[in-house]
Design a protein around this motif. Structure first.
Motif, PDB file in Angstrom:
ATOM      1  N   ASN A 198       0.815  -1.218   0.000  1.00  0.00           N
ATOM      2  CA  ASN A 198       0.000   0.000   0.000  1.00  0.00           C
ATOM      3  C   ASN A 198       0.850   1.271   0.000  1.00  0.00           C
ATOM      4  OD1 ASN A 198      -2.571  -1.335   0.178  1.00  0.00           O
ATOM      5  ND2 ASN A 198      -2.084  -1.809   2.321  1.00  0.00           N
ATOM      6  N   ASP A 199       2.027   1.196   0.569  1.00  0.00           N
ATOM      7  CA  ASP A 199       2.890   2.361   0.749  1.00  0.00           C
ATOM      8  C   ASP A 199       3.560   2.741  -0.577  1.00  0.00           C
ATOM      9  OD1 ASP A 199       4.935   4.158   1.352  1.00  0.00           O
ATOM     10  OD2 ASP A 199       5.317   3.278   3.307  1.00  0.00           O
ATOM     11  N   ASP A 200       3.241   3.934  -1.093  1.00  0.00           N
ATOM     12  CA  ASP A 200       3.798   4.378  -2.374  1.00  0.00           C
ATOM     13  C   ASP A 200       5.312   4.568  -2.329  1.00  0.00           C
ATOM     14  OD1 ASP A 200       1.465   4.279  -3.794  1.00  0.00           O
ATOM     15  OD2 ASP A 200       1.024   6.424  -3.662  1.00  0.00           O
ATOM     16  N   VAL A 201       5.848   4.914  -1.163  1.00  0.00           N
ATOM     17  CA  VAL A 201       7.313   5.068  -1.042  1.00  0.00           C
ATOM     18  C   VAL A 201       7.997   3.741  -1.345  1.00  0.00           C
ATOM     19  CG1 VAL A 201       9.220   5.543   0.538  1.00  0.00           C
ATOM     20  CG2 VAL A 201       7.154   6.964   0.617  1.00  0.00           C
ATOM     21  N   ILE A 223       1.134   3.905  -8.597  1.00  0.00           N
ATOM     22  CA  ILE A 223       1.481   4.856  -7.542  1.00  0.00           C
ATOM     23  C   ILE A 223       0.466   6.002  -7.556  1.00  0.00           C
ATOM     24  CG2 ILE A 223       3.227   6.495  -6.731  1.00  0.00           C
ATOM     25  CD1 ILE A 223       5.345   4.756  -8.003  1.00  0.00           C
ATOM     26  N   ASN A 224      -0.003   6.391  -6.382  1.00  0.00           N
ATOM     27  CA  ASN A 224      -0.950   7.508  -6.276  1.00  0.00           C
ATOM     28  C   ASN A 224      -0.260   8.816  -5.905  1.00  0.00           C
ATOM     29  OD1 ASN A 224      -3.360   5.945  -6.760  1.00  0.00           O
ATOM     30  ND2 ASN A 224      -3.092   5.081  -4.707  1.00  0.00           N
ATOM     31  N   ASP A 225       0.792   8.729  -5.132  1.00  0.00           N
ATOM     32  CA  ASP A 225       1.446   9.922  -4.596  1.00  0.00           C
ATOM     33  C   ASP A 225       2.294  10.618  -5.662  1.00  0.00           C
ATOM     34  OD1 ASP A 225       2.303  11.430  -2.031  1.00  0.00           O
ATOM     35  OD2 ASP A 225       4.200  10.890  -2.983  1.00  0.00           O
ATOM     36  N   ASP A 226       2.049  11.918  -5.861  1.00  0.00           N
ATOM     37  CA  ASP A 226       2.760  12.694  -6.884  1.00  0.00           C
ATOM     38  C   ASP A 226       4.271  12.729  -6.653  1.00  0.00           C
ATOM     39  OD1 ASP A 226       0.980  13.402  -8.802  1.00  0.00           O
ATOM     40  OD2 ASP A 226       1.038  15.557  -8.401  1.00  0.00           O
ATOM     41  N   VAL A 227       4.673  12.848  -5.403  1.00  0.00           N
ATOM     42  CA  VAL A 227       6.108  12.918  -5.097  1.00  0.00           C
ATOM     43  C   VAL A 227       6.812  11.656  -5.565  1.00  0.00           C
ATOM     44  CG1 VAL A 227       7.830  13.034  -3.254  1.00  0.00           C
ATOM     45  CG2 VAL A 227       5.772  14.436  -3.110  1.00  0.00           C
ATOM     46  N   GLN A 228       6.200  10.512  -5.269  1.00  0.00           N
ATOM     47  CA  GLN A 228       6.830   9.232  -5.628  1.00  0.00           C
ATOM     48  C   GLN A 228       6.799   9.004  -7.141  1.00  0.00           C
ATOM     49  OE1 GLN A 228       8.578   7.791  -3.344  1.00  0.00           O
ATOM     50  NE2 GLN A 228       7.781   9.296  -1.880  1.00  0.00           N
ATOM     51  N   LYS A 248       1.893  12.602 -15.927  1.00  0.00           N
ATOM     52  CA  LYS A 248       1.517  11.642 -14.882  1.00  0.00           C
ATOM     53  C   LYS A 248       1.568  12.297 -13.505  1.00  0.00           C
ATOM     54  CE  LYS A 248       0.969   7.749 -17.230  1.00  0.00           C
ATOM     55  NZ  LYS A 248      -0.271   6.941 -17.175  1.00  0.00           N
ATOM     56  N   VAL A 249       2.226  13.491 -13.457  1.00  0.00           N
ATOM     57  CA  VAL A 249       2.333  14.234 -12.200  1.00  0.00           C
ATOM     58  C   VAL A 249       1.436  15.465 -12.289  1.00  0.00           C
ATOM     59  CG1 VAL A 249       3.914  15.483 -10.682  1.00  0.00           C
ATOM     60  CG2 VAL A 249       4.709  13.436 -11.882  1.00  0.00           C
ATOM     61  N   SER A 250       0.633  15.704 -11.263  1.00  0.00           N
ATOM     62  CA  SER A 250      -0.323  16.805 -11.337  1.00  0.00           C
ATOM     63  C   SER A 250       0.259  18.131 -10.841  1.00  0.00           C
ATOM     64  CB  SER A 250      -1.584  16.463 -10.529  1.00  0.00           C
ATOM     65  OG  SER A 250      -1.255  16.173  -9.185  1.00  0.00           O
ATOM     66  N   TYR A 254       6.509  19.654  -8.826  1.00  0.00           N
ATOM     67  CA  TYR A 254       7.215  18.379  -9.008  1.00  0.00           C
ATOM     68  C   TYR A 254       7.665  18.220 -10.457  1.00  0.00           C
ATOM     69  CZ  TYR A 254       4.985  17.420  -4.511  1.00  0.00           C
ATOM     70  OH  TYR A 254       4.557  17.498  -3.206  1.00  0.00           O
ATOM     71  N   LYS A 255       6.859  18.765 -11.383  1.00  0.00           N
ATOM     72  CA  LYS A 255       7.262  18.733 -12.792  1.00  0.00           C
ATOM     73  C   LYS A 255       8.536  19.558 -12.992  1.00  0.00           C
ATOM     74  CE  LYS A 255       2.548  18.178 -14.627  1.00  0.00           C
ATOM     75  NZ  LYS A 255       1.489  18.768 -15.462  1.00  0.00           N
TER      76      LYS A 255
END
Length: 294
Positions: A198-201, A223-228, A248-250, A254-255
């Motif tokens: 479950n953990d995106d990291v 992966i759901n988390d943008d950072v990861q 893929k990054v919102s 981060y972009k």
């Protein structure tokens, strides 16, 4: 005498030539014992050495007062007992670490398994289970352990990837699951198991270590988390691919971080165009990161 016994691999000399009082002193002053033999301790089986410090009759006669002895003396006595069943009877007189020394000397795996409930420390239990010869037995007794880290240590040493995957559901901690998945022999199996986490990291750590950029891209939607997601995209080997998957990054920030890793001015400008008219501070950030003139 000790030197001769160790040098000639004839530990019987210890009981033959040293008095009971001399040997008893050595057991009660183990530091003297170790200092005297020095580096020779590396060449001798400590289990055999300790079991050679008393005769069988001496060990049996000492059992009545075993509660009063030092831990090393207890260990030396119990190791000398004639049967594994009798050794088990006195295991509760030892610490978990010492119990392991005795139990690992058993030839019968059924006796080893029988002793698991006599050990409180999960890591020590894992040491016993890891010594079992059959992977199916190891899996059968995983439930004797509560600590996920100790379980993962056993599962990771199983001989077959399918058995490792089968055991993932016996672990709750995502870090421990990731440790097992990273140890699988091929990327296809690693990807197959990502949904067990479950953990995106932890997912991102596994994905970054895949051997092919196409596989990494294929896994972005897991992966759901943008950072990861940004971390995985930034790790791709081709800057053109990074541009292609910026969407893929919102979050624009981060972009920008991904774009800052680009090696050419043209690609940086292409990346910035994908996120709209950039602010002047964004240009400055890219300029500082890439050390080029925009």
């Amino acid at each position: 005498v000790l030197n001769e016994a160790v040098d000639n691999n004839n530990l019987k000399l210890i009981t033959e030539r040293l008095s009971f009082e001399e040997r008893d002193y050595l057991v009660n002053h183990v530091d003297v014992f170790y200092d005297f033999l020095g580096e020779k301790m590396n060449n001798v089986d400590e289990l055999l050495l300790f079991s050679s410090l008393y005769t069988l009759n001496e060990a049996m006669s000492l059992l009545d007062n075993i509660e009063t002895y030092t831990s090393y003396k207890k260990l030396a006595i119990i190791l000398k007992l004639p049967t594994d069943e009798l050794k088990i009877k006195y295991l509760d007189k030892l610490s978990d670490e010492e119990k392991i020394v005795v139990i690992n000397g058993f030839n019968d795996e059924k006796l080893k398994i029988q002793c698991l409930d006599k050990i409180s420390d999960d890591k020590q239990k894992a040491d016993i289970i890891n010594e079992l010869s059959d992977d199916k037995l190891k899996i059968q007794y995983l439930d004797k352990i509560n600590d996920d880290g100790a379980k993962a240590n056993i599962i990771n040493k199983l001989s077959d990837d399918e058995l490792k995957i089968q055991c993932l559901d016996k672990i709750n901690d995502d870090f421990c699951k990731a440790y097992i998945i990273e140890g699988l022999s091929n990327d296809k199996l690693k990807i197959q198991c990502l949904d067990k986490i479950n953990d995106d990291v932890q997912k991102a750590i596994i994905i970054k270590k895949l051997s092919d950029d196409k596989l990494k891209i294929q896994c972005l939607d897991k992966i759901n988390d943008d950072v990861q997601k940004a971390i995985v995209i930034k790790d791709l080997s081709d800057d053109k691919l990074k541009i292609q998957y910026l969407d893929k990054v919102s979050e624009d920030s981060y972009k920008i971080d991904i774009i800052s890793s680009f090696k050419s001015e043209d690609l940086i400008l292409s990346g910035l165009e994908k996120i709209g008219e950039p602010k002047i501070e964004q240009f400055k950030r890219i300029k500082n990161c890439c050390n080029i003139s925009l």
